[in-house]
Design a protein around this motif. Structure first.
Motif, short mmCIF file in Angstrom:
data_model
loop_
_atom_site.label_atom_id
_atom_site.label_comp_id
_atom_site.label_asym_id
_atom_site.label_seq_id
_atom_site.Cartn_x
_atom_site.Cartn_y
_atom_site.Cartn_z
N GLN A 7 -1.11 27.23 9.93
CA GLN A 7 -0.98 28.13 11.07
C GLN A 7 -1.80 27.62 12.25
O GLN A 7 -1.36 27.68 13.41
CB GLN A 7 -1.43 29.54 10.69
N VAL A 10 0.11 24.65 13.80
CA VAL A 10 1.26 25.12 14.57
C VAL A 10 0.81 25.74 15.89
O VAL A 10 1.43 25.53 16.94
CB VAL A 10 2.09 26.14 13.75
N LEU A 19 8.46 26.88 16.33
CA LEU A 19 8.09 26.11 15.15
C LEU A 19 7.57 27.07 14.08
O LEU A 19 6.66 27.86 14.31
CB LEU A 19 7.01 25.09 15.52
N PRO A 21 5.79 27.85 10.48
CA PRO A 21 4.92 27.25 9.46
C PRO A 21 5.44 27.49 8.05
O PRO A 21 6.02 28.54 7.76
CB PRO A 21 3.57 27.96 9.67
N ALA A 215 5.83 22.41 8.84
CA ALA A 215 6.51 23.35 9.72
C ALA A 215 7.92 22.84 10.00
O ALA A 215 8.21 21.66 9.76
CB ALA A 215 5.73 23.54 11.02
#
Length: 449
Positions: A7, A10, A19, A21, A215
């Motif tokens: 996270q 991303v 995008l 995750p 991701a």
């Protein structure tokens, strides 16, 4: 820990993009280019798209082309994807020191303390993607096998299907380490000198293998009578399957959503409440059990007919056995409630899950639920300045209970003071909403105690 790292990556790479995750390292291979995925049910606590694996790739559900070649052979470089490489680094280190001295004859006391926190990683990443024009060209080469059992089930359930066309993967093995260290000393001089010193250190680490999907991006497919298309604007176009709904992010809507999904749990007998609570507590401690129960509930809801409600785990056995002998109508409602609960718990951090378990032991979940509800009464979705909550719901019988609660709420992005003043440290609504759902279900299930 894997979820927290991904996270963060991303957020650095694509803070306002689409995008998505990958939440579990166990599932990363199911989100590679050309893998087929489905959207999870929309919920207020995760308004952004969330996907789940299907075990299929696009090639599996297409009819053979005239030349009988696989999908990979249709792309220029043979492996069906282009790539770009880059590196993401992050390092955080904090240290706090403090001391206190008191002198009241004939007694003197000195306290010293220090705490440090550090985390760091450096990950070499590779962006792999299938150019959309190549997917467009594929539509004319390969038709959809509408007689495939998976496609038939999707049509029956009126669910959308998506294909992964872009991924972020690790270019080489990477490690992440997080450590917390606390030191303290105490010296007291009465008629004799007494000294004590203590140290606590906590380290966590994870190794992410080479080629791990972190991701991805996916695009919706539209399937009609053997032909298929790419839905670039799915909200504006008609698809074969019913599109996902959208929930408004307000407390009233959240309460309505929770009751709609979990009302069936309130009708369980005391004995069943105990069984359900035991299982939920078990999956909160064990990620493997969490995945197992999630997959079984999804299989029930998808009505695949291949789901066996059996397990080797004694923590889940009673729950699955009780579900096995439920009527089909009741089974679907209970599976929906459990899946909804697991989705909410999955939005919390590992530390929050441990604090929730401790809160159950301390029997303060009901009061914590009232506190979180009072936070959600404010417009925290857009609020940046300070606001106040009812200080009475922050007044616990023991200091330990209050600290547990404040720490748990802070992990969702809201910093609380003992006087009830609060401030959002980030866009906190979704995280606080997930905490609200988790507390609601745990409070409901623990009423059997």
């Amino acid at each position: 820990m894997f979820k927290k790292v991904i996270q963060s990556i991303v957020n650095q790479m694509d803070p306002r993009g689409d995008l998505v995750p990958v939440h579990s390292i166990l599932d990363h291979e199911h989100f590679r280019p050309l893998c087929l995925v489905r959207r999870k049910r929309k919920a207020i606590f995760h308004p952004s798209p969330c996907y789940k694996r299907t075990w299929y790739r696009l090639d599996d559900v297409l009819l053979p082309g005239e030349d009988n070649k696989s999908t990979e052979s249709l792309f220029p470089n043979g492996d069906g994807q282009d790539s770009r490489q880059f590196t993401v680094k992050k390092s955080v280190s904090d240290r706090v020191d403090g001391s206190l001295s008191l002198c009241v004859d004939p007694t003197s006391v000195e306290l010293k303390g220090a705490a440090s926190f550090s985390k760091q990683w450096s990950i070499k990443l590779e962006k792999n993607y299938i150019p959309v024009p190549e997917l467009e060209a594929l539509k004319t080469e390969r038709k959809m096998n509408v007689n495939h059992s998976f496609i038939q089930q999707l049509k029956k359930k009126r669910q959308n299907l998506y294909v992964v066309h872009e991924t972020i993967e690790t270019l080489e093995e990477a490690s992440y380490e997080e450590s917390t260290k606390a030191e303290g000393s105490f010296m007291s001089q009465l008629y004799a000198k007494f000294c004590a010193k203590g140290t606590r250190e906590n380290k966590q680490s994870i190794t992410i293998p080479k080629g791990c999907t972190l991701a991805f991006r996916a695009i919706q497919l539209a399937i009609t009578d053997g032909s298929w298309d790419l839905e670039y604007f799915p909200e504006e176009s008609r698809s074969m399957f019913v599109s996902d709904g959208f929930s408004q992010g307000k407390l009233g809507a959240l309460e309505e959503e929770v009751k709609e999904n979990c009302q069936v749990l309130s009708k369980l007998s005391s004995d069943l409440l105990i069984i359900f609570l035991k299982a939920i507590k078990a999956v909160m401690r064990d990620r493997n059990l969490f995945q197992e129960l999630t997959q079984k509930m999804e299989a029930v809801l998808d009505e695949t007919g291949s789901c066996k409600l059996e397990t080797e785990s004694p923590d889940l056995r009673d729950l699955l056995s009780s579900l096995q002998y439920s009527s089909r109508h009741l089974l679907l409602k209970l599976a929906g409630a459990i899946a909804y609960t697991l989705d909410a718990l999955d939005e919390l951090t590992e530390d929050q899950l441990l604090l929730l378990l401790e809160s159950l032991e301390e029997k303060v979940v009901s009061q914590q639920l009232k506190l979180v509800e009072s936070i959600l009464e404010h417009d925290i979705e857009h609020r940046k300045e300070h606001f106040s909550v009812d200080a009475s719901v922050l007044s616990f019988s023991r200091e330990k209970e209050q600290k547990i609660t404040i720490a748990m709420v802070e992990m969702s992005g809201v910093k609380l003071q003992e006087d009830g003043s609060a401030v959002c440290m980030e866009e906190a609504f979704s995280a606080v909403a997930a905490l609200y759902v988790s507390l609601y279900v745990l409070d409901l299930l623990s009423n059997s105690d």
